[in-house]
Write a protein that holds these residues in place. Structure first.
Motif, PDB file in Angstrom:
ATOM      1  N   TYR A   4       0.843  -1.206   0.000  1.00  0.00           N
ATOM      2  CA  TYR A   4       0.000   0.000   0.000  1.00  0.00           C
ATOM      3  C   TYR A   4       0.875   1.251   0.000  1.00  0.00           C
ATOM      4  N   ILE A   5       1.921   1.258   0.850  1.00  0.00           N
ATOM      5  CA  ILE A   5       2.822   2.411   0.925  1.00  0.00           C
ATOM      6  C   ILE A   5       3.562   2.601  -0.396  1.00  0.00           C
ATOM      7  N   LYS A   7       2.610   1.745  -3.442  1.00  0.00           N
ATOM      8  CA  LYS A   7       1.700   2.295  -4.450  1.00  0.00           C
ATOM      9  C   LYS A   7       1.527   3.794  -4.270  1.00  0.00           C
ATOM     10  N   ARG A   8       1.358   4.206  -3.017  1.00  0.00           N
ATOM     11  CA  ARG A   8       1.180   5.633  -2.739  1.00  0.00           C
ATOM     12  C   ARG A   8       2.443   6.426  -3.072  1.00  0.00           C
ATOM     13  N   ALA A   9       3.613   5.848  -2.808  1.00  0.00           N
ATOM     14  CA  ALA A   9       4.867   6.538  -3.104  1.00  0.00           C
ATOM     15  C   ALA A   9       5.056   6.715  -4.607  1.00  0.00           C
ATOM     16  N   ALA A  12       2.789   9.407  -5.813  1.00  0.00           N
ATOM     17  CA  ALA A  12       3.285  10.729  -5.418  1.00  0.00           C
ATOM     18  C   ALA A  12       4.365  11.223  -6.378  1.00  0.00           C
ATOM     19  N   VAL A 286       1.976  16.955  -1.795  1.00  0.00           N
ATOM     20  CA  VAL A 286       1.971  15.512  -2.074  1.00  0.00           C
ATOM     21  C   VAL A 286       2.485  14.737  -0.864  1.00  0.00           C
ATOM     22  N   LEU A 287       3.526  15.247  -0.218  1.00  0.00           N
ATOM     23  CA  LEU A 287       4.075  14.569   0.958  1.00  0.00           C
ATOM     24  C   LEU A 287       3.058  14.519   2.099  1.00  0.00           C
ATOM     25  N   TYR A 289      -0.260  14.708   1.851  1.00  0.00           N
ATOM     26  CA  TYR A 289      -1.332  13.785   1.487  1.00  0.00           C
ATOM     27  C   TYR A 289      -0.871  12.334   1.601  1.00  0.00           C
ATOM     28  N   PHE A 290       0.398  12.079   1.260  1.00  0.00           N
ATOM     29  CA  PHE A 290       0.955  10.734   1.387  1.00  0.00           C
ATOM     30  C   PHE A 290       0.940  10.281   2.853  1.00  0.00           C
ATOM     31  N   ASP A 293      -2.598   9.568   3.969  1.00  0.00           N
ATOM     32  CA  ASP A 293      -3.044   8.268   3.473  1.00  0.00           C
ATOM     33  C   ASP A 293      -2.526   7.136   4.343  1.00  0.00           C
ATOM     34  N   ILE A 294      -1.270   7.227   4.750  1.00  0.00           N
ATOM     35  CA  ILE A 294      -0.688   6.197   5.607  1.00  0.00           C
ATOM     36  C   ILE A 294      -1.374   6.188   6.977  1.00  0.00           C
TER      37      ILE A 294
END
Length: 310
Positions: A4-5, A7-9, A12, A286-287, A289-290, A293-294
């Motif tokens: 999951y992390i 994918k988000r990275a 970003a 972006v950071l 929001y990342f 999300d986590i």
């Protein structure tokens, strides 16, 4: 969780790349010659061509972008056309002012916003609820520059409690931090109230009351904890916005932060500085929001599981 992390990275990084490309295209299709503006109207054609070559503006735009992207990856954002300093150095110098103001405004927003939101939910449909929500509507509706000017006139000039311009010590941060934090506090208060009211209608809250659990414990350990998801969203968004600098507030209070730096760069059409500033803003947003999300996945594992299944 690791998948999951990851994918988000990746998402970003793709977003930052897309923003960098869009920013470069927009800044380079705007009419006007930045070199001619730098050298003045009496500059000769040869001088302009020489300056364009020195700045690397005499090569095709795709090559210019690739060079800039290569510098971005290595931490070199170029040199300001007008200040003749490294863009990264200028951004870091401005960031320390924006960071201090953002942290102060964020603390003010969290304390006032969460307190008002919880109180409004606990005293729902009572006088205190109406008063607090009226204040939050005022805070959201009032333009930030108007709040800043009002604070300067009444609190700074008439009462003489705080300085109205510049930043020489901690006292000088009070008015800009309040003017910047009021709007965020109002948004946090409304979201907190709505989320708390939704949670307090749930069966497990009624069960907790039936078991005789103390009212403060139910509010803060049961209701508030489960109302955190939407609250975290607004907290993350506001923190990202505060860290990117407030152009209006920084100009009103003459604070040399990121917002003021970008305004000056745009007015001068200092392309490297504008590009660097936009990338900074994008990276911060972006950071944040990342991270949000986590935190979603940590607070509510169902979000993580749903994403992984999809």
């Amino acid at each position: 969780m690791g998948k999951y992390i990851l994918k988000r990275a990746v998402l970003a990084v793709m977003i930052i790349f897309a923003i960098s490309l869009l920013t470069f295209i927009v800044l380079n299709v705007i009419p006007g010659d930045v070199v001619a503006a730098m050298l003045g109207e009496f500059a000769s054609k040869d001088a302009i061509e020489t300056a364009r070559h020195q700045l690397g503006l005499d090569v095709p735009l795709p090559l210019q972008y690739l060079r800039w992207l290569q510098g971005l990856v290595t931490g070199n954002l170029g040199t300001s056309y007008f200040q003749r300093k490294a863009v990264l150095t200028l951004i870091l110098q401005a960031f320390k002012y924006t960071f201090v103001m953002a942290i102060a405004a964020y603390i003010i927003a969290i304390v006032i916003g969460l307190l008002f939101g919880v109180l409004a939910a606990v005293y729902h449909n009572r006088m205190i609820d109406r008063i607090l929500m009226s204040l939050s509507i005022f805070g959201i509706s009032a333009p930030s520059f108007w709040i800043a000017i009002i604070l300067q006139i009444f609190v700074g000039l008439k009462l003489g409690w705080f300085p109205v311009s510049g930043v020489k010590s901690s006292v000088w941060w009070v008015l800009p931090s309040f003017s910047l934090g009021i709007r965020s506090a109002a948004s946090i208060a409304r979201v907190t109230r709505t989320s708390m009211l939704e949670v307090m209608k749930q069966d497990y809250i009624r069960t907790a009351f039936a078991k005789g659990i103390s009212y403060p414990r139910i509010i803060f350990f049961h209701a508030f904890r489960n109302a955190l998801i939407p609250i975290m969203t607004i907290l993350g968004n506001d923190f990202g916005l505060l860290l990117t600098g407030s152009m209006i507030t920084e100009n009103v209070f003459n604070i040399p932060g990121i917002g003021k730096l970008l305004i000056d760069a745009i007015n001068r059409r200092d392309i490297p500085l504008v590009q660097g500033g936009v990338i900074y803003v994008a990276a911060i947003c972006v950071l944040v929001y990342f991270v949000v999300d986590i935190l979603y996945a940590v607070v509510n594992p169902n979000i993580r599981l749903t994403k992984e299944v999809n």
